[in-house]
Scaffold this motif. Sequence first.
Motif, PDB file in Angstrom:
ATOM      1  N   LEU A  60       1.637   2.311  -4.882  1.00  0.00           N
ATOM      2  CA  LEU A  60       1.283   1.010  -5.443  1.00  0.00           C
ATOM      3  C   LEU A  60       2.460   0.043  -5.366  1.00  0.00           C
ATOM      4  O   LEU A  60       2.287  -1.137  -5.013  1.00  0.00           O
ATOM      5  CB  LEU A  60       0.835   1.170  -6.898  1.00  0.00           C
ATOM      6  CG  LEU A  60      -0.576   1.716  -7.141  1.00  0.00           C
ATOM      7  CD1 LEU A  60      -0.857   1.771  -8.634  1.00  0.00           C
ATOM      8  CD2 LEU A  60      -1.623   0.862  -6.440  1.00  0.00           C
ATOM      9  N   ARG A  61       3.652   0.542  -5.698  1.00  0.00           N
ATOM     10  CA  ARG A  61       4.827  -0.331  -5.655  1.00  0.00           C
ATOM     11  C   ARG A  61       5.098  -0.806  -4.243  1.00  0.00           C
ATOM     12  O   ARG A  61       5.416  -1.978  -4.023  1.00  0.00           O
ATOM     13  CB  ARG A  61       6.062   0.419  -6.200  1.00  0.00           C
ATOM     14  CG  ARG A  61       6.041   0.621  -7.704  1.00  0.00           C
ATOM     15  CD  ARG A  61       7.450   0.849  -8.253  1.00  0.00           C
ATOM     16  NE  ARG A  61       8.119   1.988  -7.642  1.00  0.00           N
ATOM     17  CZ  ARG A  61       8.030   3.219  -8.128  1.00  0.00           C
ATOM     18  NH1 ARG A  61       7.298   3.473  -9.202  1.00  0.00           N
ATOM     19  NH2 ARG A  61       8.679   4.185  -7.543  1.00  0.00           N
ATOM     20  N   GLU A 112       2.556  -3.463  -3.263  1.00  0.00           N
ATOM     21  CA  GLU A 112       2.832  -4.752  -3.890  1.00  0.00           C
ATOM     22  C   GLU A 112       3.985  -5.475  -3.190  1.00  0.00           C
ATOM     23  O   GLU A 112       3.965  -6.684  -2.995  1.00  0.00           O
ATOM     24  CB  GLU A 112       3.184  -4.535  -5.366  1.00  0.00           C
ATOM     25  CG  GLU A 112       1.981  -4.121  -6.212  1.00  0.00           C
ATOM     26  CD  GLU A 112       2.375  -3.761  -7.640  1.00  0.00           C
ATOM     27  OE1 GLU A 112       3.605  -3.768  -7.911  1.00  0.00           O
ATOM     28  OE2 GLU A 112       1.491  -3.482  -8.461  1.00  0.00           O
ATOM     29  N   HIS A 134       2.707  -6.872  -0.020  1.00  0.00           N
ATOM     30  CA  HIS A 134       1.786  -7.963  -0.275  1.00  0.00           C
ATOM     31  C   HIS A 134       2.525  -9.263  -0.539  1.00  0.00           C
ATOM     32  O   HIS A 134       2.126 -10.358  -0.087  1.00  0.00           O
ATOM     33  CB  HIS A 134       0.884  -7.623  -1.457  1.00  0.00           C
ATOM     34  CG  HIS A 134      -0.073  -8.734  -1.823  1.00  0.00           C
ATOM     35  ND1 HIS A 134      -1.158  -9.071  -1.041  1.00  0.00           N
ATOM     36  CD2 HIS A 134      -0.068  -9.582  -2.889  1.00  0.00           C
ATOM     37  CE1 HIS A 134      -1.813 -10.087  -1.627  1.00  0.00           C
ATOM     38  NE2 HIS A 134      -1.156 -10.404  -2.742  1.00  0.00           N
ATOM     39  N   PHE A 135       3.627  -9.195  -1.292  1.00  0.00           N
ATOM     40  CA  PHE A 135       4.342 -10.387  -1.680  1.00  0.00           C
ATOM     41  C   PHE A 135       5.464 -10.754  -0.730  1.00  0.00           C
ATOM     42  O   PHE A 135       6.086 -11.811  -0.872  1.00  0.00           O
ATOM     43  CB  PHE A 135       4.933 -10.236  -3.098  1.00  0.00           C
ATOM     44  CG  PHE A 135       3.878 -10.231  -4.179  1.00  0.00           C
ATOM     45  CD1 PHE A 135       3.224 -11.406  -4.529  1.00  0.00           C
ATOM     46  CD2 PHE A 135       3.535  -9.056  -4.820  1.00  0.00           C
ATOM     47  CE1 PHE A 135       2.255 -11.396  -5.515  1.00  0.00           C
ATOM     48  CE2 PHE A 135       2.573  -9.046  -5.815  1.00  0.00           C
ATOM     49  CZ  PHE A 135       1.922 -10.199  -6.160  1.00  0.00           C
TER      50      PHE A 135
END
Length: 237
Positions: free
Chosen positions: A228-229, A232, A235-236
């Motif tokens: 998940l990290r 993210e 994604h950013f």
Amino acid sequence: MKLDESVTLQSTVHDEQDGQNNLQHQFAEYQVELDCKNDKHERLVKLSRDITIASKRCIFLLHRVLDDPSKQQEVLDEAERKLDQIQANQWSKIIAEINSDDMYLYARAYWPGLEEYIEAITYYYYLKENRLVTLTDLVSIAPFPGRLLTAYDFAAGIADLSGELMRLCINASGSGEDSVMYRICSFIRIIYKRFVGISKKLKGLNKKCQQVEQNLIKVEKACYDMKLRKAEILHFS
């Protein structure tokens, strides 16, 4: 007639005294034998306690492998020396104490140290060779404890190994070593599958199987959080 009765009475009293003396002597021998067994049991408990402490220190040392990759081999070499010292200094004394006695007679005395030692040495070989050392290999590598090792003891030690691997996985998550985490996760999954099978045949391993399952859950959660990290960040970015 009275003389015969007197002789018979004296003979009876003499026989009773001999019987009492023999009985007292027999119980005195039992007391010595029990005292010897109790003393040996206490010595084995102390040696087992020393093995447990030394094995734990070795495990703590091995957890430092991720601190500095350049010193990983140095840590492994030091751990190997400690494991050899445990075998030479403590396990040799346990074997000498038991000698020709039935090893199961004193199993409860040395078993805690045996389980902790298995955990330490299997953890060492996982870090060194990225594999689970087999029971046959372990008997060859560590001949002194290998003489006392049973399949049940080996399985119990492997269950405890999953706990150390779980801690290694959590430490790896802090440093971003995701490949180490995923490898540990796959490894513990295999262990858990095997435990599910053998725990149905050996009821004493039910708790150990639950222990492996709990460690697997923690590792899977850590791997999921790592994914998940990373998602993210991508994604950013």
